[in-house]
Design an enzyme around this catalytic site. Structure first.
Site, mmCIF file in Angstrom:
data_model
loop_
_atom_site.group_PDB
_atom_site.id
_atom_site.type_symbol
_atom_site.label_atom_id
_atom_site.label_comp_id
_atom_site.label_asym_id
_atom_site.label_seq_id
_atom_site.Cartn_x
_atom_site.Cartn_y
_atom_site.Cartn_z
ATOM 1 N N VAL A 136 1.185 -1.062 -0.308
ATOM 2 C CA VAL A 136 0.391 -0.034 0.186
ATOM 3 C C VAL A 136 0.710 1.010 0.245
ATOM 4 O O VAL A 136 2.364 1.253 0.676
ATOM 5 C CB VAL A 136 -0.673 -0.246 1.360
ATOM 6 C CG1 VAL A 136 -1.638 1.526 1.361
ATOM 7 C CG2 VAL A 136 -2.357 -0.819 1.176
ATOM 8 N N ASN B 198 -5.086 0.236 7.296
ATOM 9 C CA ASN B 198 -4.571 -0.246 8.759
ATOM 10 C C ASN B 198 -2.989 -0.710 8.497
ATOM 11 O O ASN B 198 -2.317 -1.080 9.235
ATOM 12 C CB ASN B 198 -5.469 -1.552 9.326
ATOM 13 C CG ASN B 198 -4.227 -2.163 9.979
ATOM 14 O OD1 ASN B 198 -4.464 -2.001 11.287
ATOM 15 N ND2 ASN B 198 -3.974 -3.467 9.361
ATOM 16 N N SER C 120 -3.126 6.759 15.798
ATOM 17 C CA SER C 120 -2.504 6.527 17.544
ATOM 18 C C SER C 120 -2.826 7.304 18.519
ATOM 19 O O SER C 120 -2.422 8.543 17.748
ATOM 20 C CB SER C 120 -1.155 6.106 16.379
ATOM 21 O OG SER C 120 -0.392 5.581 17.472
ATOM 22 N N TYR D 231 6.260 8.675 12.436
ATOM 23 C CA TYR D 231 5.025 8.145 13.120
ATOM 24 C C TYR D 231 3.731 9.174 13.417
ATOM 25 O O TYR D 231 2.504 8.823 12.566
ATOM 26 C CB TYR D 231 5.425 7.213 13.847
ATOM 27 C CG TYR D 231 4.261 6.130 14.316
ATOM 28 C CD1 TYR D 231 3.728 4.839 13.467
ATOM 29 C CD2 TYR D 231 3.569 6.561 15.690
ATOM 30 C CE1 TYR D 231 2.343 4.292 13.618
ATOM 31 C CE2 TYR D 231 2.949 4.716 15.552
ATOM 32 C CZ TYR D 231 1.813 3.957 14.810
ATOM 33 O OH TYR D 231 0.966 2.956 15.015
ATOM 34 N N ALA D 232 4.360 10.144 13.824
ATOM 35 C CA ALA D 232 3.710 10.686 14.436
ATOM 36 C C ALA D 232 2.869 12.158 13.770
ATOM 37 O O ALA D 232 2.137 12.267 13.958
ATOM 38 C CB ALA D 232 4.213 11.508 15.759
ATOM 39 N N ALA D 233 3.971 12.051 12.931
ATOM 40 C CA ALA D 233 3.339 12.754 11.024
ATOM 41 C C ALA D 233 2.454 12.194 10.703
ATOM 42 O O ALA D 233 1.453 13.173 10.409
ATOM 43 C CB ALA D 233 4.945 13.792 10.798
ATOM 44 N N LYS E 23 0.403 9.616 11.466
ATOM 45 C CA LYS E 23 -0.984 9.145 12.488
ATOM 46 C C LYS E 23 -1.731 10.552 12.606
ATOM 47 O O LYS E 23 -2.483 10.948 12.752
ATOM 48 C CB LYS E 23 -0.468 8.723 13.834
ATOM 49 C CG LYS E 23 -0.299 7.171 13.323
ATOM 50 C CD LYS E 23 -1.303 5.963 13.000
ATOM 51 C CE LYS E 23 -1.022 4.734 12.543
ATOM 52 N NZ LYS E 23 -1.434 4.148 11.415
HETATM 53 N N1 NAD Z 1 -0.274 -2.491 17.935
HETATM 54 C C1 NAD Z 1 -0.939 -0.993 18.584
HETATM 55 O O1 NAD Z 1 -0.856 -0.888 19.673
HETATM 56 C C2 NAD Z 1 -1.109 -0.033 17.952
HETATM 57 C C3 NAD Z 1 -1.218 0.899 18.271
HETATM 58 C C4 NAD Z 1 -1.845 2.752 17.164
HETATM 59 C C5 NAD Z 1 -1.959 2.486 16.301
HETATM 60 N N2 NAD Z 1 -1.484 1.037 15.354
HETATM 61 C C6 NAD Z 1 -1.962 0.898 14.140
HETATM 62 O O2 NAD Z 1 -2.856 -0.339 13.674
HETATM 63 C C7 NAD Z 1 -2.010 -0.735 12.385
HETATM 64 C C8 NAD Z 1 -1.641 -2.103 12.998
HETATM 65 O O3 NAD Z 1 -0.472 -2.526 13.515
HETATM 66 P P1 NAD Z 1 -0.039 -3.778 14.753
HETATM 67 O O4 NAD Z 1 -0.151 -4.016 15.352
HETATM 68 O O5 NAD Z 1 -1.181 -4.833 13.523
HETATM 69 O O6 NAD Z 1 0.712 -4.420 13.487
HETATM 70 P P2 NAD Z 1 1.875 -5.548 12.963
HETATM 71 O O7 NAD Z 1 3.077 -4.857 12.553
HETATM 72 O O8 NAD Z 1 1.403 -6.683 13.830
HETATM 73 O O9 NAD Z 1 0.836 -5.628 11.385
HETATM 74 C C9 NAD Z 1 0.871 -4.661 10.189
HETATM 75 C C10 NAD Z 1 0.703 -5.419 9.052
HETATM 76 O O10 NAD Z 1 0.479 -4.478 7.459
HETATM 77 C C11 NAD Z 1 1.853 -4.916 6.889
HETATM 78 N N3 NAD Z 1 2.110 -3.789 5.820
HETATM 79 C C12 NAD Z 1 3.536 -3.404 6.409
HETATM 80 N N4 NAD Z 1 3.345 -2.261 5.231
HETATM 81 C C13 NAD Z 1 2.692 -2.577 4.356
HETATM 82 C C14 NAD Z 1 2.359 -2.118 3.055
HETATM 83 N N5 NAD Z 1 3.470 -1.216 2.113
HETATM 84 N N6 NAD Z 1 1.198 -2.390 2.502
HETATM 85 C C15 NAD Z 1 0.794 -4.013 2.703
HETATM 86 N N7 NAD Z 1 0.711 -4.068 4.947
HETATM 87 C C16 NAD Z 1 1.473 -3.818 4.615
HETATM 88 C C17 NAD Z 1 2.555 -5.975 7.460
HETATM 89 O O11 NAD Z 1 3.160 -6.829 6.702
HETATM 90 C C18 NAD Z 1 2.104 -6.966 8.594
HETATM 91 O O12 NAD Z 1 1.406 -7.941 8.836
HETATM 92 C C19 NAD Z 1 -0.540 0.700 12.007
HETATM 93 O O13 NAD Z 1 -1.363 1.323 10.803
HETATM 94 C C20 NAD Z 1 -0.486 0.357 13.384
HETATM 95 O O14 NAD Z 1 0.539 1.795 12.677
HETATM 96 C C21 NAD Z 1 -1.097 -0.374 16.372
#
Ligand code: NAD
Length: 317
Positions: free
Chosen positions: A63, A89, A142, A155-157, A159
């Site tokens: 993506v 996501n 986030s 990441y802050a920018a 989100k």
């Molecule tokens: N885990 C948390 O507590 C938390 C908190 C705030 C925000 N988030 C956000 O939630 C989302 C999911 O996070 P997570 O914790 O499940 O992370 P994760 O690393 O477990 O999963 C992320 C998935 O996205 C895939 N990915 C990475 N780059 C990609 C791309 N360019 N195109 C398609 N897929 C891609 C990865 O292969 C992975 O399977 C993210 O946007 C993250 O910033 C997570």
């Protein structure tokens, strides 16, 4: 089922939160386009949903670009006949403090999160408008984007930018009946599992036990499945009137975030010159300056990580 007949795209849904969102959307009746850069986990996600009796197809592609956004919408239409729901996501981290952060670190994170959300939402909205569909765009923010966090400039920018786009899209998409919201999750995933602060919660989860109440309640930290109900709700007809919002979910906690607004306002005829500010800024605003950074409550003794590296900053995805 509340989403039966609907079709969803969930980017980055091979594992973690995205996988949980995809499975919940499928459980509620939606057919789901799984997307990930990792073909193995994308294939496994499709198999899991099919084993649960749901419908899914995978698009393995990064993506960020308009081309991939188009591929995703096309896959929804070709495989399942339409598109109703987009969940942006996909995400990565490249954490470093400002002076150590390279241009590549910055661009990589902005490309996946911010550009990926922009290109996918633009493609989905064009499809919704053309086909008269009151679609749903669910983006992922986030706590870092809301409050700032040490070591996460990029990441802050990204989100904070995503929530900024959501506020704008709520205005632009209103007439078409399309909603745009941001979910602010916190959960144990690959992104957060290595954070020492959460060690005891992650260990409990890995043993198949419930996470300690302090994590679930006070810190709003739980499993990915704790967040997926909110995503399915926002995708449903029940949430038709909810748009432009940032809504937090994690563990036992659900939060509605405020949007920034002026915390204090003062007027001076003729405007504010340097000398006026020197004389008046402190008395007028000094006691009202805003706090920054996420708040991390001190852990109770029995929930402290066993070997926390000295002065390691807490980072939550
Ligand atoms: N885990 C948390 O507590 C938390 C908190 C705030 C925000 N988030 C956000 O939630 C989302 C999911 O996070 P997570 O914790 O499940 O992370 P994760 O690393 O477990 O999963 C992320 C998935 O996205 C895939 N990915 C990475 N780059 C990609 C791309 N360019 N195109 C398609 N897929 C891609 C990865 O292969 C992975 O399977 C993210 O946007 C993250 O910033 C997570």
């Amino acid at each position: 089922m509340s989403l039966s007949g609907k079709v969803a795209i969930v980017t980055g849904s091979g594992r973690g939160l995205g996988l949980s969102y995809a499975r919940e959307l499928a459980r509620q009746g939606a057919a789901v386009v799984i997307n990930d850069v990792d073909a193995t986990v994308a294939g496994e996600a499709v198999a899991l949903i099919e084993a649960d009796g749901g419908k899914a197809a995978a698009v393995v592609a990064p993506v960020g670009s308009t081309d991939v956004a188009r591929q995703l919408v096309q896959a929804a239409v070709e495989n399942f006949g339409r598109l109703d729901i987009l969940v942006t996501n996909a995400g990565i981290l490249r954490d470093k403090s400002l002076l150590k952060m390279t241009d590549d670190d910055f661009d990589a994170v902005i490309n996946v999160h911010l550009r990926g959300t922009f290109t996918c939402a633009r493609e989905a909205f064009a499809y919704f408008k053309e086909n008269g569909i009151a679609g749903r765009i669910i983006t992922i923010g986030s706590p870092t984007g809301q409050r700032g966090n040490f070591g996460q400039t990029n990441y802050a920018a990204a989100k904070a930018g995503i929530v900024g786009m959501v506020r704008t899209w709520a205005l632009e998409m209103k007439k078409a009946g399309v909603t745009a919201n941001a979910v602010i999750p916190v959960a144990a995933t690959a992104m957060t599992k290595t954070v020492p602060y959460f060690q005891k919660a992650v260990e409990a989860d890995e043993r198949g036990e419930a996470m300690p109440a302090f994590f679930r309640h006070e810190l709003g930290f739980g499993t990915a499945d704790d967040v997926s109900g909110l995503v399915a709700f926002l995708a449903s007809d029940e949430a038709a009137g909810i748009t432009g919002q940032a809504i937090g979910a994690g563990g036992d906690r659900l939060q509605l975030w405020t949007h920034p607004e002026a915390a204090a306002t003062e007027y001076r005829e003729g405007g504010w010159r340097y000398e006026d500010l020197v004389a008046n800024f402190g008395p007028l605003f000094g006691g009202k300056l805003q706090s920054v950074g996420e708040e991390f409550l001190p852990l109770p003794e029995d929930l402290k990580p066993e070997a926390q590296p000295a002065a390691a900053p807490v980072k939550v995805g």
